[in-house]
Write a protein that holds these residues in place. Structure first.
Motif, PDB file in Angstrom:
ATOM      1  N   VAL A   6      12.394  -0.184 100.206  1.00 31.35           N
ATOM      2  CA  VAL A   6      13.068   0.809 101.042  1.00 31.35           C
ATOM      3  C   VAL A   6      11.999   1.404 101.950  1.00 31.35           C
ATOM      4  N   ASP A   7      12.276   1.407 103.245  1.00 30.99           N
ATOM      5  CA  ASP A   7      11.232   1.766 104.199  1.00 30.99           C
ATOM      6  C   ASP A   7      11.678   2.914 105.110  1.00 30.99           C
ATOM      7  N   ASP A   8      11.277   4.115 104.755  1.00 27.39           N
ATOM      8  CA  ASP A   8      11.471   5.298 105.601  1.00 27.39           C
ATOM      9  C   ASP A   8      12.940   5.489 106.015  1.00 27.39           C
ATOM     10  N   ILE A   9      13.783   5.634 105.041  1.00 29.37           N
ATOM     11  CA  ILE A   9      15.220   5.795 105.314  1.00 29.37           C
ATOM     12  C   ILE A   9      15.617   7.265 105.219  1.00 29.37           C
ATOM     13  N   SER A  10      16.392   7.711 106.186  1.00 27.67           N
ATOM     14  CA  SER A  10      16.914   9.089 106.187  1.00 27.67           C
ATOM     15  C   SER A  10      18.396   9.064 106.551  1.00 27.67           C
ATOM     16  N   PHE A  11      19.169   9.852 105.846  1.00 30.27           N
ATOM     17  CA  PHE A  11      20.584  10.043 106.215  1.00 30.27           C
ATOM     18  C   PHE A  11      21.145  11.214 105.422  1.00 30.27           C
ATOM     19  N   GLU A  12      22.314  11.654 105.822  1.00 30.40           N
ATOM     20  CA  GLU A  12      22.996  12.732 105.095  1.00 30.40           C
ATOM     21  C   GLU A  12      24.428  12.321 104.821  1.00 30.40           C
ATOM     22  N   VAL A  29      34.786  -2.201 102.212  1.00 31.74           N
ATOM     23  CA  VAL A  29      34.169  -1.170 103.066  1.00 31.74           C
ATOM     24  C   VAL A  29      35.224  -0.558 103.978  1.00 31.74           C
ATOM     25  N   MET A  30      36.065  -1.425 104.540  1.00 31.68           N
ATOM     26  CA  MET A  30      37.099  -0.910 105.439  1.00 31.68           C
ATOM     27  C   MET A  30      38.128  -0.071 104.701  1.00 31.68           C
ATOM     28  N   ALA A  31      38.413  -0.456 103.458  1.00 34.38           N
ATOM     29  CA  ALA A  31      39.424   0.283 102.694  1.00 34.38           C
ATOM     30  C   ALA A  31      38.930   1.648 102.244  1.00 34.38           C
ATOM     31  N   LEU A  32      37.622   1.787 102.045  1.00 36.71           N
ATOM     32  CA  LEU A  32      37.119   3.003 101.406  1.00 36.71           C
ATOM     33  C   LEU A  32      36.218   3.875 102.278  1.00 36.71           C
ATOM     34  N   ALA A  33      35.392   3.245 103.098  1.00 38.73           N
ATOM     35  CA  ALA A  33      34.300   4.013 103.714  1.00 38.73           C
ATOM     36  C   ALA A  33      34.657   4.575 105.077  1.00 38.73           C
ATOM     37  N   ALA A  34      34.119   5.755 105.366  1.00 36.36           N
ATOM     38  CA  ALA A  34      34.228   6.326 106.703  1.00 36.36           C
ATOM     39  C   ALA A  34      32.973   5.990 107.509  1.00 36.36           C
ATOM     40  N   ARG A  35      31.882   5.722 106.782  1.00 39.88           N
ATOM     41  CA  ARG A  35      30.608   5.386 107.432  1.00 39.88           C
ATOM     42  C   ARG A  35      29.991   4.184 106.734  1.00 39.88           C
ATOM     43  N   VAL A  36      29.203   3.439 107.509  1.00 36.09           N
ATOM     44  CA  VAL A  36      28.485   2.298 106.938  1.00 36.09           C
ATOM     45  C   VAL A  36      27.019   2.381 107.346  1.00 36.09           C
ATOM     46  N   LEU A  37      26.142   2.285 106.379  1.00 35.42           N
ATOM     47  CA  LEU A  37      24.713   2.174 106.690  1.00 35.42           C
ATOM     48  C   LEU A  37      24.325   0.716 106.516  1.00 35.42           C
ATOM     49  N   VAL A  38      23.854   0.105 107.583  1.00 35.36           N
ATOM     50  CA  VAL A  38      23.461  -1.303 107.509  1.00 35.36           C
ATOM     51  C   VAL A  38      21.963  -1.368 107.206  1.00 35.36           C
ATOM     52  N   LEU A  39      21.631  -1.959 106.070  1.00 37.78           N
ATOM     53  CA  LEU A  39      20.226  -2.088 105.673  1.00 37.78           C
ATOM     54  C   LEU A  39      19.776  -3.531 105.846  1.00 37.78           C
ATOM     55  N   ASP A  40      18.538  -3.678 106.253  1.00 34.13           N
ATOM     56  CA  ASP A  40      17.957  -5.014 106.360  1.00 34.13           C
ATOM     57  C   ASP A  40      16.473  -4.902 106.028  1.00 34.13           C
ATOM     58  N   GLY A  80      14.951  -3.434 103.762  1.00 29.25           N
ATOM     59  CA  GLY A  80      14.537  -2.090 103.377  1.00 29.25           C
ATOM     60  C   GLY A  80      14.650  -1.050 104.477  1.00 29.25           C
ATOM     61  N   ARG A  81      15.012  -1.482 105.682  1.00 28.97           N
ATOM     62  CA  ARG A  81      15.096  -0.530 106.800  1.00 28.97           C
ATOM     63  C   ARG A  81      16.554  -0.229 107.140  1.00 28.97           C
ATOM     64  N   LEU A  82      16.779   0.974 107.653  1.00 29.94           N
ATOM     65  CA  LEU A  82      18.119   1.342 108.097  1.00 29.94           C
ATOM     66  C   LEU A  82      18.289   0.829 109.517  1.00 29.94           C
ATOM     67  N   LYS A  83      19.163  -0.159 109.679  1.00 22.50           N
ATOM     68  CA  LYS A  83      19.342  -0.783 111.002  1.00 22.50           C
ATOM     69  C   LYS A  83      20.402  -0.061 111.817  1.00 22.50           C
ATOM     70  N   ARG A  84      21.504   0.326 111.165  1.00 26.78           N
ATOM     71  CA  ARG A  84      22.596   0.972 111.898  1.00 26.78           C
ATOM     72  C   ARG A  84      23.270   2.005 111.023  1.00 26.78           C
ATOM     73  N   ASP A  85      23.674   3.096 111.622  1.00 24.85           N
ATOM     74  CA  ASP A  85      24.511   4.084 110.950  1.00 24.85           C
ATOM     75  C   ASP A  85      25.802   4.112 111.747  1.00 24.85           C
ATOM     76  N   THR A  86      26.835   3.473 111.240  1.00 24.74           N
ATOM     77  CA  THR A  86      28.010   3.230 112.066  1.00 24.74           C
ATOM     78  C   THR A  86      29.296   3.458 111.261  1.00 24.74           C
TER      79      THR A  86
END
Lengths: 291, 293
Positions: free
Chosen positions: B17-23, B190-201, B203-209
């Motif tokens: 995991v490489d320097d990930i931040s989110f709330e 993911v579509m049935a449950l989530a309002a947000r998706v964090l795409v990891l690759d 160890g890095r956070l690629k997208r917060d969508t």
């Protein structure tokens, strides 16, 4: 699946140190009491104690059961072989087994600390091992009381008590091995090797060291004290009211040098082994990845 | 509810995991998306405080590093597969965890009924199906009624019926306002449950969508599992990513999300790279996300 009802909002509390520790201790004890090793060791102990008592008189040219005191002395060497092996393997498989099965992560994901888990396991296994020792000795004591009378009961009881202390100390050593290893098989291997070291290699090492380095008697005694089994042996011999001269010059030196304080010192050495190993295990389990 | 700040976790030289931040806001459902080795499980383990990490994580204002026990009391955790002593009976396992979570024993019976395991309390864990084990794990997670539920690919070992049961249970929890964080490699979940998706690759956070942004025309998206030669899986995943597909590579194959009317496109892209697809499976659909979720 119906809706999962939620209870009214309230402050979520994590269990106290004592509550979490006791929960693990109860679980470990329950698991141990229904396990095969518990049954095997208990029956093994009873058999060995009765057999040793029977054999004790054979050397003097007669047949029959020796009393409690003589049986206790005869059992000392058997206890030194069997109990450390039993306690160390039980401790060694404990945490390493959980890690290998993947249950350790799940347990540590609950609102508990790794130290509570470790201490709970230690307490549960210590009670199980002590129960195994007491049941085994108890069965043999019943046979002895029936066939040989009640002489020397105090010595026998002292042996049982010190054996329980030895089992607990060796359990701590086993737990230390367990938190350092990832697989139960490896942990058992290391435990058996450590047991060999305590039981055989240290004696051989001391003998070789005495000859090669011409160790003085106080150095020999100090080195012997590094091995908890030697401390246990001296403790039992002291409690049997025998002269430590039977243990050679180191025993005679200890007897002269420390006098009445010796039993307490020997018990202190044993307990220090247990405390140091358990503390180290607690530090390591808190720092190490549970995966 | 959950604040993750500059979290990093290294295993030797590898940054899992490489320097990930989110709330995550209270009541929000967030999915972690990424291939095997993307860092989803490691991030979840950091969040639970079972791995040491750099950075800071707060759950309901409790610092995970400093007050791990308190933070974990706010979290119900559902692993990929319930791992507990297989000889234990269902009731015994639940009452043990009730002790750890200071929960009422009456709630155990209530929860077993609610997750559909009523009457199974004498069964040993080894006699439960994968779906039943996951529902038991969900019951354990709900023992103290925590505000946060964290799930690590909870349906990955389940058959379609088991998956539907777990997803339905999670939708109920979501509707009750629980904060949910889950790792998944299935777009339908993911579509049935989530309002947000964090795409990891890596160890890095690629997208917060959002699922809708991630899979535009989401109502038309299907998930296919492709069976390839093991050696070509990583290369195939990269080729499909380069071609714009959402891809997930895990131990059970390569999953790719495709538009309903473009199901042949991954085969075309792979054929161009001379990668042979041995077999494929079209995975089942789940209810589409509700408006505004």
């Amino acid at each position: 699946m119906s809706a999962i009802a939620t209870k009214p909002a309230e402050i979520l509390r994590s269990p106290s140190f004592a509550q979490a520790t006791l929960a693990f201790a109860r679980r470990e004890l329950r698991d141990a009491l229904v396990s095969r090793w518990f049954l095997l060791y208990t029956i093994g102990f009873a058999f060995l104690a009765v057999a040793t008592s029977f054999m004790s008189l054979a050397g003097s040219g007669s047949l029959g059961f020796a009393g409690f005191g003589r049986t206790a002395a005869g059992l000392l060497n058997l206890v030194m072989l069997v109990v450390p092996l039993m306690a160390m393997t039980a401790g060694a498989t404990s945490v390493a087994g959980e890690r290998e099965r993947g249950t350790l992560i799940y347990l540590l994901a609950q609102p508990i600390s790794p130290r509570e888990l470790l201490l709970g396991k230690f307490l549960g296994l210590a009670v199980a091992l002590s129960a195994s020792v007491c049941i085994g000795f108890g069965l043999s004591a019943a046979v002895l009381a029936w066939r040989a009378g009640g002489t020397g009961v105090a010595s026998f009881l002292m042996l049982v008590a010190l054996t329980c202390v030895l089992a607990t100390v060796m359990l701590s050593v086993g737990l230390l091995i367990s938190v350092c290893t990832r697989k139960a098989g490896v942990a058992i291997g290391v435990a058996v090797f450590t047991w060999l070291g305590f039981v055989f290699l240290s004696d051989l090492g001391l003998m070789a060291g005495t000859i090669v380095f011409k160790l003085r008697v106080q150095e020999l005694f100090t080195l012997a004290m590094i091995n908890p089994l030697q401390a246990f042996k001296m403790s039992v011999v002291t409690q049997l009211n025998a002269s430590l001269d039977v243990l050679g010059p180191a025993g005679a030196y200890a007897s002269r040098q420390f006098g009445a304080a010796l039993p307490w010192m020997l018990l202190g050495v044993l307990l220090a082994w247990g405390a140091v190993c358990l503390s180290l295990a607690a530090v390591i389990i808190s720092r190490r990845s549970p995966a | 509810m959950i604040t993750v700040m500059n979290v990093s976790k290294r295993f030797g030289r590898v940054a899992a995991v490489d320097d990930i931040s989110f709330e995550i806001q209270p009541g929000q459902a967030l999915a972690l998306w990424g291939s095997n080795g993307a860092g989803k499980t490691t991030l979840i383990r950091c969040l639970l405080g079972v791995l040491r990490f750099d950075g800071s994580i707060h759950v309901n204002d409790a610092n995970v590093r400093k007050r791990g026990k308190l933070a974990r009391s706010h979290i119900g955790y559902v692993p990929q597969e319930l791992s507990f002593h297989e000889d234990t009976r269902v009731a015994g396992a639940l009452s043990f965890f009730a002790g750890l979570r200071r929960s009422d024993l009456r709630r155990c019976t209530q929860l077993l009924d609610q997750v559909g395991l009523g009457g199974q309390d004498r069964k040993r864990l080894r006699d439960l199906s994968g779906g039943m084990k996951q529902r038991l794990a969900l019951a354990v997670a709900m023992l103290s009624d925590p505000p946060v539920i964290v799930l690590d690919e909870p349906t990955s070992n389940l058959d379609s019926e088991g998956r539907s049961e777990v997803v339905r249970a999670l939708k109920v929890l979501k509707d009750e306002g629980k904060t949910i964080l889950f790792a998944s490699h299935r777009a339908d979940e993911v579509m049935a449950l989530a309002a947000r998706v964090l795409v990891l690759d890596a160890g890095r956070l690629k997208r917060d969508t959002t699922p809708a942004e991630m899979w535009s025309g989401a109502d038309q998206v299907r998930t296919m599992r492709l069976c390839l030669a093991d050696a070509s899986e990583a290369a195939a995943a990269q080729i499909l990513r380069d071609a714009g597909h959402a891809v997930n590579l895990n131990g059970r194959g390569l999953c790719v999300n495709v538009a309903q009317d473009q199901k042949a496109s991954p085969f075309r892209d792979l054929a161009r790279a001379q990668i042979v697809v041995r077999d494929f499976e079209l995975l089942e659909d789940y209810p589409q996300p509700e408006q505004g979720s």
